[in-house]
Design a protein around this motif. Structure first.
Motif, PDB file in Angstrom:
ATOM      1  N   LEU A 189     -54.661 -19.562  44.813  1.00 61.66           N
ATOM      2  CA  LEU A 189     -53.320 -20.022  45.207  1.00 61.66           C
ATOM      3  C   LEU A 189     -52.256 -19.042  44.720  1.00 61.66           C
ATOM      4  O   LEU A 189     -51.325 -18.708  45.461  1.00 61.66           O
ATOM      5  N   GLU A 245     -52.955 -29.305  50.654  1.00 62.57           N
ATOM      6  CA  GLU A 245     -52.376 -28.063  50.111  1.00 62.57           C
ATOM      7  C   GLU A 245     -53.259 -26.861  50.431  1.00 62.57           C
ATOM      8  O   GLU A 245     -52.755 -25.782  50.742  1.00 62.57           O
ATOM      9  N   ASP A 251     -52.676 -25.970  54.026  1.00 60.05           N
ATOM     10  CA  ASP A 251     -51.389 -25.273  54.191  1.00 60.05           C
ATOM     11  C   ASP A 251     -51.490 -23.833  53.703  1.00 60.05           C
ATOM     12  O   ASP A 251     -50.924 -22.921  54.290  1.00 60.05           O
ATOM     13  N   ASN A 252     -52.220 -23.655  52.606  1.00 63.83           N
ATOM     14  CA  ASN A 252     -52.328 -22.304  52.051  1.00 63.83           C
ATOM     15  C   ASN A 252     -53.219 -21.391  52.898  1.00 63.83           C
ATOM     16  O   ASN A 252     -52.965 -20.197  52.976  1.00 63.83           O
ATOM     17  N   ARG A 301     -50.972 -20.325  55.612  1.00 64.45           N
ATOM     18  CA  ARG A 301     -50.047 -19.313  55.114  1.00 64.45           C
ATOM     19  C   ARG A 301     -50.742 -17.957  54.965  1.00 64.45           C
ATOM     20  O   ARG A 301     -50.201 -16.907  55.307  1.00 64.45           O
TER      21      ARG A 301
HETATM   22  C1  NAG Z   1     -50.137 -24.056  48.544  1.00 64.31           C
HETATM   23  O1  NAG Z   1     -50.537 -24.562  47.290  1.00 64.31           O
HETATM   24  C2  NAG Z   1     -49.503 -24.843  46.394  1.00 64.31           C
HETATM   25  C3  NAG Z   1     -50.093 -25.243  45.055  1.00 64.31           C
HETATM   26  O2  NAG Z   1     -51.027 -26.245  45.175  1.00 64.31           O
HETATM   27  C4  NAG Z   1     -48.611 -25.928  46.987  1.00 64.31           C
HETATM   28  O3  NAG Z   1     -47.529 -26.206  46.100  1.00 64.31           O
HETATM   29  C5  NAG Z   1     -48.089 -25.464  48.326  1.00 64.31           C
HETATM   30  O4  NAG Z   1     -47.346 -26.497  48.925  1.00 64.31           O
HETATM   31  C6  NAG Z   1     -49.260 -25.088  49.225  1.00 64.31           C
HETATM   32  N1  NAG Z   1     -48.819 -24.703  50.547  1.00 64.31           N
HETATM   33  C7  NAG Z   1     -48.238 -23.535  50.910  1.00 64.31           C
HETATM   34  C8  NAG Z   1     -47.883 -23.368  52.329  1.00 64.31           C
HETATM   35  O5  NAG Z   1     -48.034 -22.656  50.125  1.00 64.31           O
END
Ligand code: NAG
Ligand code: NAG
Ligand code: NAG
Length: 468
Positions: free
Chosen positions: A346, A427, A430-431, A434
């Motif tokens: 992350l 999360e 989402d990551n 990203r």
């Molecule tokens: C990625 O992970 C972090 C930590 O868990 C989170 O705060 C964040 O919302 C996540 N999403 C993105 C798009 O970074």
């Protein structure tokens, strides 16, 4: 290259052109593949690269190849052409060109052996020129020479880590007395950056031995586990140091931008190193990508030999069977290691997207850097981690086995594990999205790394289909 304008007669302008010609001119197509013009760009880039090599050879003819010693000033030598940049001595242009060609082999051609060959040639040339031992005051060029030297060492460590081969000179070698480059910021980033690369190389070598010696994480002996702990505490203290940099009061200039980037490189390197340290203990050698990228396990094993860094994604579709064996539960120990991997993946995603994203300048214009994807393998490793955790956790939620993973959840309370895991899964998704967006920004112009986001997308889509 007779048809090229004559002002291009420097190896450096040729090498710059080789990279620039790969970038589509149309800003609208930013983030999308170079399209139908790609074959033409590829051909012209290769012509520029060859021409750069030829001019480097011609420079060697002019400057000779005898070592010039530490204190020599290059100003007393005759210049065969006017310099490309007023701060850069003409005789260093060939060296920088070699470094750019090394990056070209990595990003565009995906050829790590050639990348290493170019870097090693640059290293020899730099040492012959005495760049490793520049005294404080020589001529007006010491800062550009320092940067040329340390950039050479940076690439030397990058290729050594990618191939897990020893570099021809070590960071601590007593012959190196050239100070680090300076951006007039406090603290300066280069020292910690080079140390983080050095540590990453040590870790990559250590883990490679571990992986070849022990068939599974369970068989790793206590002594190696202590070694892992030792590396981990070293990395964490370097991470603390890397947090001491406060960016905001920096001026909005190219130099400030460079300093910020090196700090972000440092963080990316430290997080990648920590991921590498725990990857085997956490995930063994479970494959998630269809093709082999860098040193990651793959579902399709290519024939051995001089392997390219990445395979282009063919038409073979993923099947449920390919992935099903990834849905095992992790052992308690693996859960513990995967927590370190999760945090590092992350954190890497954050600093990597800072490196690769368009910048909003103070005057309202948007700077769209197309940084060279030097972190391609690190990005693949972070994607691998996010995806494999996503897959494992979705499986845990589906099978009601949430308690096992409570360590991964922020502030777990008995009974709330499922909620916590579901939030973490979101999360992670989402990551990954990203990460994909960042890779599309950064990798789309270079053919050597273009297939990487495709394979991440494939694996992500497969998980999406199975998780819903
Ligand atoms: C990625 O992970 C972090 C930590 O868990 C989170 O705060 C964040 O919302 C996540 N999403 C993105 C798009 O970074
Ligand atoms: C990383 O890059 C971003 C965007 O350029 C910047 O805002 C941030 O300050 C950088 N991080 C560090 C530690 O300099
Ligand atoms: C890299 O380049 C060398 C020399 O041209 C070639 O022999 C080798 O096959 C290439 N490797 C890859 C993976 O393309």
């Amino acid at each position: 290259m007779d048809s090229l304008p004559s002002r291009f007669q420097s190896p450096l302008s040729m090498a710059v052109a080789a990279l620039l010609v790969l970038v589509p001119r149309d800003s609208v197509s930013y983030g999308s593949p170079a399209g139908s013009a790609a074959p033409a760009r590829r051909t012209v880039a290769q012509l520029y690269a060859q021409s750069a090599l030829q001019l480097i050879d011609e420079d060697i003819g002019v400057y000779g190849s005898t070592p010039s010693g530490c204190a020599s000033s290059h100003l007393d030598r005759p210049y065969p052409r006017s310099p490309l940049h007023r701060d850069l001595p003409v005789d260093i242009e060939g060296l920088i060109a070699l470094l750019l060609l090394s990056v070209y082999e990595y990003c565009q051609r995906g050829n790590l052996s050639k990348m290493r060959a170019r870097t090693n040639q640059a290293l020899l040339q730099a040492m012959d020129m005495g760049l490793h031992c520049i005294p404080e005051e020589v001529d007006g060029f010491q800062e550009s020479k320092r940067r040329a030297w340390w950039w050479t060492i940076h690439l030397l460590y990058l290729t050594s880590t990618l191939q897990i081969l020893p570099p021809h000179i070590l960071l601590g070698d007593s012959r190196i007395t050239t100070p680090y480059p300076s951006y007039h910021v406090s603290p300066e980033p280069w020292k910690l950056y080079m140390e983080s690369q050095d540590t990453y190389l040590d870790i990559a070598r250590f883990v490679k031995d571990l992986e070849s010696q022990y068939p599974s994480p369970e068989s790793v002996p206590l002594s190696s586990r202590h070694e892992i702990d030792r590396f981990d505490s070293k990395l964490r203290s370097m991470m603390t140091e890397s947090n001491s940099f406060v960016g905001p009061d920096l001026q909005d200039s190219i130099e400030a931008h460079a300093a910020r980037n090196i700090w972000n490189y440092t963080r990316s390197t430290l997080n990648s190193a920590r991921l590498r340290l725990y990857r085997f203990i956490a995930f063994s050698k479970r494959p998630i990508f269809l093709w082999r990228h860098c040193d990651l396990p793959a579902l399709n094993q290519p024939p051995s030999g001089d392997e390219p860094m990445t395979h282009s994604v063919g038409s073979t579709a993923l099947t449920t069977d390919d992935h099903i064996h990834n849905a095992e539960d992790l052992t308690n120990e693996a859960v513990h290691a995967s927590k370190a991997c999760l945090k590092s993946a992350l954190a890497f995603t954050r600093s990597f997207s800072a490196i690769c994203s368009p910048d909003n300048c103070a005057d309202g214009t948007i700077l769209r850097p197309r940084p060279l994807p030097s972190f391609a393998c690190c990005a693949m490793q972070a994607s691998y981690t996010l995806l494999i955790l996503l897959y494992t956790l979705e499986h845990a939620v589906a099978s009601g086995n949430c308690v096992r993973y409570r360590e991964l959840i922020y502030d777990p309370e008995p009974g709330t594990e499922r909620n916590g895991l579901e939030r973490l899964i979101q999360e992670l998704r989402d990551n990954v999205t990203r990460m994909l967006h960042t890779m599309d920004n950064c990798f789309s112009t270079f053919e050597g790394v273009m297939a990487m986001p495709e394979d991440v997308r494939n694996a992500f889509q497969y998980i999406g289909a199975s998780g819903e």
